[in-house]
Scaffold this active site. Structure first.
Site, PDB file in Angstrom:
ATOM      1  N   LEU A 308      67.256  15.672  99.684  1.00  7.52           N
ATOM      2  CA  LEU A 308      66.636  14.953 100.812  1.00  7.52           C
ATOM      3  C   LEU A 308      65.445  15.707 101.394  1.00  7.52           C
ATOM      4  O   LEU A 308      64.502  15.107 101.913  1.00  7.52           O
ATOM      5  CB  LEU A 308      67.672  14.660 101.895  1.00  7.52           C
ATOM      6  N   TYR A 309      65.505  17.018 101.335  1.00  7.63           N
ATOM      7  CA  TYR A 309      64.355  17.821 101.767  1.00  7.63           C
ATOM      8  C   TYR A 309      63.166  17.491 100.844  1.00  7.63           C
ATOM      9  O   TYR A 309      62.061  17.207 101.304  1.00  7.63           O
ATOM     10  CB  TYR A 309      64.718  19.315 101.715  1.00  7.63           C
ATOM     11  N   GLU A 310      63.433  17.500  99.533  1.00 12.71           N
ATOM     12  CA  GLU A 310      62.352  17.210  98.577  1.00 12.71           C
ATOM     13  C   GLU A 310      61.790  15.804  98.798  1.00 12.71           C
ATOM     14  O   GLU A 310      60.571  15.613  98.870  1.00 12.71           O
ATOM     15  CB  GLU A 310      62.874  17.306  97.138  1.00 12.71           C
ATOM     16  N   LYS A 313      59.810  15.546 102.132  1.00 12.01           N
ATOM     17  CA  LYS A 313      58.563  16.337 102.108  1.00 12.01           C
ATOM     18  C   LYS A 313      57.570  15.746 101.109  1.00 12.01           C
ATOM     19  O   LYS A 313      56.358  15.773 101.318  1.00 12.01           O
ATOM     20  CB  LYS A 313      58.879  17.796 101.745  1.00 12.01           C
TER      21      LYS A 313
END
Ligand code: NAP
Length: 401
Positions: A308-310, A313
């Site tokens: 989810l960070y990837e 971002k």
């Protein structure tokens, strides 16, 4: 016959290569002399006549002052170029180098005409009128050069190619600027504030946890929350550079709540902040001086072991690529590798090293600032940014349909 053709082709090739080299030398010499003019007092006295000739809209103050500036600056500078480049031809003995002499002579001729005949015929960097474009990246344009006259005379020395500014770190002046930074209480937020304070700027620390920010001279703490970005507009009016740096990492979670939070914090609040700031880019000079730096992370192109960070971002990175096409103001991306912080306790770099790296490249006017230990990121990011940038340019339009 073939031998004669070959010799002719070889001579032409050598002439062309030496010719281009001499043009590059001419520009580097000119920009170096310009930088010297701002360091050596007696040269500055002459060069300042050039600065005195222009108003803020680059119209000339008076014909007399303009002619004086031609004599004390343009004629001196171009004569020096002609002399040095002629000496270079005599030492190196390559006929292609005469191209540089001819090039410098055109400047000497133009400046002489302007001085002796009182002809007002300024070059493209000094054309009068509003500053309606952002400073260009690959070559110097009016707004790039305008900053030399009215933002910081000790920066932006380049006249055609910004090579000398890249070497000297004068492609962006941070001195005395007002910065607003989100995620101010975090590791990178604090490290960037510490570095920026060295340039005697004013810092507005935008934070969701004001208690965590130590009181410091030059730092004003302004609380903000997700969804109240538009309420920051009045504050952002006075800001030169907005650094969007806040972020979260939900690691392995994939709940709907985590998806929402990741996109809200990492992507959409950043987009709202960008839009709020862009609404403040108005008037004649804002396009030349206002900037946004967006911390999108190396996760744009490399795995961060946190889907989810990837995703969030990468979405932010793509939105920045899209928004940059409108050229409303300079928007830089910060593509950072792993550094130690609450968000990433396993980071290998320190936030302080990363902050120093960011400012090093920003002052060399890199629009994509990559600070990482992963060599693959440099190639992968450049490839991705160039291809998506081109794709978005072809298949999207600015303004409403
Ligand atoms: N650490 C790394 O390896 C790494 C690598 C590449 C990129 N980055 C990026 O660098 C930036 C700074 O991260 P950091 O590593 O310095 O982490 P950090 O120390 O955890 O700082 C992140 C800051 O973001 C703000 N924040 C957190 N949740 C928020 C929310 N819900 N709403 C608004 N603000 C919130 C907080 O600042 P306030 O309390 O002041 O609001 C927090 O201190 C992030 O965008 C991150 O994605 C980090």
């Amino acid at each position: 016959m073939i031998g004669a053709d070959w010799i002719l082709a070889k001579s032409f090739f050598e002439f062309t290569v030496w010719g281009f080299f001499s043009l590059l030398v001419a520009e580097v010499l000119r920009d170096s002399y310009h930088a010297l003019c701002h360091q050596v007092t007696w040269l500055a006295r002459w060069h300042n006549k050039h600065h005195a000739a222009y108003r803020r809209d680059l119209s000339i103050v008076s014909l007399k002052v303009y002619q004086e500036s031609q004599l004390y600056h343009d004629i001196v500078e171009s004569s020096l170029l002609v002399v040095i480049l002629t000496l270079l031809v005599l030492v190196v003995r390559q006929s292609g180098l005469w191209l540089g002499v001819a090039y410098a002579s055109t400047f000497l001729y133009g400046a002489s005409i302007r001085y002796f005949q009182g002809k007002v015929d300024t070059d493209y960097n000094h054309l009068p009128g509003p500053i309606d474009t952002i400073p260009s990246h690959w070559c110097v344009n009016r707004s790039y050069h305008w900053r030399h006259h009215f933002d910081n005379v000790n920066a932006y020395y380049s006249g055609v190619f910004p090579l000398v500014d890249k070497i000297l770190g004068t492609g962006l002046s941070l001195k005395g600027k007002t910065f607003a930074i989100t995620g101010a209480s975090g590791a990178l937020g604090q490290a960037l504030i510490a570095e920026l304070l060295k340039y005697h700027g004013k810092i507005i620390a935008l934070t969701t946890s004001p208690d965590k920010i130590p009181a410091q001279t030059g730092v004003k703490v302004v609380p903000w929350q997700l969804d109240n970005e538009t309420q920051l507009q009045d504050i952002l009016e006075k800001v030169d550079i907005l650094i969007i740096n806040h972020g979260i990492n939900v690691y392995t979670s994939r709940t709907s709540e985590s998806i929402n939070t990741s996109y809200e914090v990492n992507t959409f609040s950043a987009l709202r902040l960008m839009d709020t700031f862009l609404a403040t880019v108005k008037g004649n000079e804002a396009k030349a001086t206002k900037e946004i730096w967006v911390n999108t992370s190396e996760a744009e192109v490399s795995p961060a072991l946190s889907p989810l960070y990837e995703l969030s971002k990468r979405a932010l990175g793509e939105i920045v690529t899209l928004k940059r096409l409108d050229e409303a103001c300079v928007i830089r991306k910060l593509i950072l590798g792993p550094f130690k912080s609450q968000l990433n306790p396993y980071g290998v770099m320190t936030a302080s090293q990363v902050a120093k790296g960011i400012l090093f490249f920003a002052q060399r006017d890199f629009r994509d600032i990559i600070v990482t230990i992963n060599p693959l990121t440099y190639g992968l990011f450049s490839l991705k940014e160039t291809s998506t940038g081109l794709y978005y340019r072809l298949f999207s339009k600015s303004g409403k349909i």
